[in-house]
Design a protein around this motif. Structure first.
Motif, PDB file in Angstrom:
ATOM      1  N   PRO B  14      34.945  41.459  40.651  1.00 35.09           N
ATOM      2  CA  PRO B  14      36.038  42.307  41.109  1.00 35.09           C
ATOM      3  C   PRO B  14      36.844  41.779  42.294  1.00 35.09           C
ATOM      4  CG  PRO B  14      33.958  43.195  41.866  1.00 35.09           C
ATOM      5  CD  PRO B  14      33.632  42.064  40.940  1.00 35.09           C
ATOM      6  N   ASP B  15      36.517  40.629  42.841  1.00 34.86           N
ATOM      7  CA  ASP B  15      37.431  40.050  43.830  1.00 34.86           C
ATOM      8  C   ASP B  15      38.791  39.920  43.171  1.00 34.86           C
ATOM      9  OD1 ASP B  15      34.814  37.813  44.800  1.00 34.86           O
ATOM     10  OD2 ASP B  15      35.495  39.617  45.836  1.00 34.86           O
ATOM     11  N   ILE B  16      39.828  40.107  43.970  1.00 31.49           N
ATOM     12  CA  ILE B  16      41.158  40.069  43.362  1.00 31.49           C
ATOM     13  C   ILE B  16      41.951  38.830  43.761  1.00 31.49           C
ATOM     14  CG2 ILE B  16      41.297  42.571  43.109  1.00 31.49           C
ATOM     15  CD1 ILE B  16      43.197  42.609  45.487  1.00 31.49           C
ATOM     16  N   SER B  17      41.519  38.139  44.833  1.00 31.88           N
ATOM     17  CA  SER B  17      42.281  36.967  45.277  1.00 31.88           C
ATOM     18  C   SER B  17      41.962  35.773  44.405  1.00 31.88           C
ATOM     19  CB  SER B  17      41.908  36.638  46.719  1.00 31.88           C
ATOM     20  OG  SER B  17      42.116  37.762  47.533  1.00 31.88           O
ATOM     21  N   LYS B  24      38.264  33.879  35.558  1.00 30.90           N
ATOM     22  CA  LYS B  24      37.929  34.811  34.470  1.00 30.90           C
ATOM     23  C   LYS B  24      38.791  34.501  33.235  1.00 30.90           C
ATOM     24  CE  LYS B  24      37.399  39.647  33.308  1.00 30.90           C
ATOM     25  NZ  LYS B  24      37.744  41.039  33.596  1.00 30.90           N
ATOM     26  N   TYR B  43      29.070  39.945  43.317  1.00 33.09           N
ATOM     27  CA  TYR B  43      28.179  41.098  43.259  1.00 33.09           C
ATOM     28  C   TYR B  43      28.698  41.972  42.141  1.00 33.09           C
ATOM     29  CZ  TYR B  43      25.805  45.400  44.703  1.00 33.09           C
ATOM     30  OH  TYR B  43      25.040  46.535  44.726  1.00 33.09           O
ATOM     31  N   LEU B  44      27.880  42.162  41.132  1.00 31.01           N
ATOM     32  CA  LEU B  44      28.277  42.936  39.946  1.00 31.01           C
ATOM     33  C   LEU B  44      29.577  42.385  39.353  1.00 31.01           C
ATOM     34  CD1 LEU B  44      27.493  46.573  41.169  1.00 31.01           C
ATOM     35  CD2 LEU B  44      26.078  45.077  39.742  1.00 31.01           C
ATOM     36  N   PRO B  45      29.533  41.162  38.865  1.00 33.33           N
ATOM     37  CA  PRO B  45      30.753  40.525  38.347  1.00 33.33           C
ATOM     38  C   PRO B  45      31.251  41.208  37.073  1.00 33.33           C
ATOM     39  CG  PRO B  45      28.832  39.216  37.787  1.00 33.33           C
ATOM     40  CD  PRO B  45      28.344  40.314  38.677  1.00 33.33           C
ATOM     41  N   GLU B  46      32.547  41.105  36.846  1.00 26.77           N
ATOM     42  CA  GLU B  46      33.120  41.634  35.597  1.00 26.77           C
ATOM     43  C   GLU B  46      32.700  40.713  34.454  1.00 26.77           C
ATOM     44  OE1 GLU B  46      37.347  42.059  36.054  1.00 26.77           O
ATOM     45  OE2 GLU B  46      37.154  43.761  37.416  1.00 26.77           O
ATOM     46  N   LYS B  58      26.781  37.867  47.175  1.00 25.21           N
ATOM     47  CA  LYS B  58      27.693  37.591  48.281  1.00 25.21           C
ATOM     48  C   LYS B  58      27.343  38.370  49.536  1.00 25.21           C
ATOM     49  CE  LYS B  58      31.529  39.100  46.429  1.00 25.21           C
ATOM     50  NZ  LYS B  58      32.786  39.745  46.096  1.00 25.21           N
ATOM     51  N   HIS B  59      26.475  39.350  49.397  1.00 25.61           N
ATOM     52  CA  HIS B  59      26.132  40.154  50.575  1.00 25.61           C
ATOM     53  C   HIS B  59      25.016  39.525  51.398  1.00 25.61           C
ATOM     54  CE1 HIS B  59      27.949  43.758  48.225  1.00 25.61           C
ATOM     55  NE2 HIS B  59      28.872  43.096  48.882  1.00 25.61           N
ATOM     56  N   ARG B  60      24.536  38.373  50.948  1.00 20.84           N
ATOM     57  CA  ARG B  60      23.528  37.682  51.752  1.00 20.84           C
ATOM     58  C   ARG B  60      24.208  36.908  52.873  1.00 20.84           C
ATOM     59  NH1 ARG B  60      19.828  35.197  46.864  1.00 20.84           N
ATOM     60  NH2 ARG B  60      17.980  36.385  47.393  1.00 20.84           N
TER      61      ARG B  60
END
Lengths: 368, 185
Positions: B14-17, B24, B43-46, B58-60
């Motif tokens: 879900p990153d948009i940049s 994708k 994190y939870l990729p589409e 990515k939250h690590r």
């Protein structure tokens, strides 16, 4: 009891003005004659507010320049926290490294504390006409630009998360679900006979639980949780965001949800345009995320009005009941993925306009 | 020729940049003819039909993220025919290490123009970019166009869509050529 609340509010205003007016004069400001944000249903909003504190929102002007200002003042702990949050958010936004677009917001001219009171004065953004009186194409373009600007600030990594958690606050899927359960429980407590609502809340809860991953996937985005026309000013073709206390990192569609739920009543064609936009340009999961957030925000709205029942009487009580019935119908429509009938909207509007006080009608003028 | 392609990216929806939407779309277009694996900090990729996505949370914290990104890329690259690495400090670092450990061809793609511009301002980032680009069979500086949007109240310009599709056709053709050549070398 309802009369007491109104009288209490009036007494509160009188007490606060005794403190505020001299302070404003010292700073070079003066209040305007008409104070639209003090009357109408405002006393009930302050009484049953769930997160924001008790505060006065006043219109004034600079005595030297004549420039209009918006004055917020409070001595309530929650109100102070809210204004401090707004002040921090405003200061922090340009500093967010990953915020690729800076939001336009009115300049904060004064932020002072004195003897338990907190005062914030912001520039008043004059707009040539309210948001809802603009052509639909312009409304769509302006709102979309603002949503995209918010999405551009995505707290993507651990370092980002740490930076924003401290200031703006975050919501993740478990937090949304937890909050939903509280809202549903409190609504049910106040409306134990409303089988239709109770059934709808149960269905909504199951849907949210079933799609926690979808909600979670789209968290970490900057979102203005009260993105509605009375929190927006349009000047020079750009949107100015008001109420920075409503900014947080959460599901990217939470702000869209508030906006679309509002437009369901005020401008259904705009609501439909945004639903179509998300359908045409984003993934099916994002359409689902939007729907889930709309359901969540509708339950929040129902809980808000349910809180009015014990304090309202007469026409206002009848109006509150009509609101609850209407927004329950809106919730059911979203759950069933059917549009809310135009006739239903018209009937509600007629009821609302008949039952609304003249004072509230005056307060609503020019708000949107 | 069907190849196993690993796409390594610092950003993924879900990153948009960029290069998130590019990767994708690239995976979607390559998947019918190739076996495609995406390695991303995410994190939870589409999801993309027919594409396996290996993520590093990515939250690590940064160093842990880099360690696991390098490890994951190494594990996938071992069995790949070709690796395409998007620019970005984390993937340049991981890709540079992997390139020195295993002998597989890889291509570097400059998809994040903003990151590439920032690289010019930073010695550290220039070193990282060189760390990878010197081992690359090719470096493609070909940032993707934005996908034209379907907007209500606006007439859709068929030129924009045609131009977008043409860019992708040319880009895929170029990549196929480079991948085939790199694989044979």
């Amino acid at each position: 009891m309802p009369i007491d609340l109104k009288q209490e509010w009036k007494a509160f205003i009188a007490r606060e003005l005794v403190v505020v007016e001299p302070w404003l004069r010292e700073l070079g400001y003066e209040l305007e004659e008409e104070q639209p944000h003090l009357g109408g249903e405002r006393y009930l909003m302050q009484a049953v507010t769930t997160v924001s504190g008790k505060k006065l929102i006043l219109l004034g002007h600079n005595t030297s320049t004549g420039k209009r200002v918006v004055i917020k003042v409070t001595n309530d702990q929650n109100g102070i926290r809210e204004l401090e949050q707004e002040h921090t958010a405003r200061a922090m936004l340009p500093a967010i490294r990953f915020a690729y677009q800076i939001f336009l917001s009115p300049e904060e001219l004064v932020f002072r504390k004195r003897k338990g009171h907190l005062l914030s004065i912001q520039a008043y953004i004059e707009q040539d006409r309210p948001f809802l009186s603009r052509p639909i194409e312009e409304q769509f373009a302006l709102a979309l630009e603002a949503f995209k600007a918010q999405e551009g600030a995505h707290a993507a990594t651990y370092e980002h998360g740490r930076q924003v958690r401290k200031t703006l606050g975050t919501m993740d899927a478990p937090a949304y679900l937890e909050q939903f359960k509280i809202l549903a429980r409190e609504s049910t407590k106040r409306l134990p006979e409303d089988a239709r609502l109770i059934q709808a809340l149960a269905k909504a809860g199951k849907l949210l639980e079933q799609h926690m991953e979808t909600i979670e996937r789209y968290t970490g985005f900057l979102t203005h949780t009260d993105f509605v026309p009375h929190n927006i000013r349009v000047k020079g073709g750009r949107i100015y965001l008001l109420d920075h206390a409503s900014l947080r990192f959460g599901n990217k569609y939470e702000g869209w949800a508030r906006f679309l739920n509002f437009m369901m009543l005020y401008h259904p064609a705009l609501e439909r345009a945004f639903i179509q936009y998300v359908h045409d340009n984003r993934t099916p999961e994002e359409s689902l995320a939007l729907r889930l957030m709309r359901i969540y925000r509708l339950v929040e709205l129902i809980r808000y009005y349910a809180g009015w029942l014990e304090s309202a009487s007469g026409d206002l009580l009848a109006l509150t009941e009509a609101r609850l019935s209407f927004w329950t119908d809106a919730l059911i429509a979203l759950l069933n993925e059917t549009p809310l009938e135009e006739k239903r909207i018209e009937v509600y509007k007629e009821t609302r306009d008949r039952l609304r006080s003249n004072e509230e009608k005056r307060r609503q003028q020019g708000l949107h | 020729m069907r190849m196993k392609i690993v796409l390594a990216t610092p950003l993924y929806p879900p990153d948009i940049s960029e290069p998130a939407p590019y990767i994708k779309e690239l995976a979607r277009r390559l998947a019918p003819k190739h076996e495609v694996v995406i390695v991303a900090t995410s994190y939870l990729p589409e999801a993309v039909d027919g594409v396996r996505i290996q993520t590093v949370n990515k939250h690590r914290p940064l160093l842990i993220r880099l360690f696991f990104l390098t490890l994951t890329l190494l594990q996938e690259a071992k069995h790949a025919d070709i690796i395409i690495i998007e620019n970005g400090a984390s993937t340049e670092f991981a890709g540079g290490i992997v390139a020195r450990l295993i002998s597989k061809p890889f291509i570097m793609h400059i998809g994040d123009v903003a990151a590439h511009e920032r690289t010019k301002q930073s010695i550290r980032d220039r070193i990282l970019e060189a760390f990878l680009s010197r081992r690359a069979a090719s470096v493609i500086n070909d940032p993707p166009p934005h996908k034209p949007e379907i907007l209500p109240f606006t007439e859709r310009l068929s030129d924009e869509q045609t131009s977008y599709d043409t860019w992708w056709s040319n880009h895929i053709a170029r990549l196929n050529e480079l991948m085939t050549y790199a694989n044979r070398s």
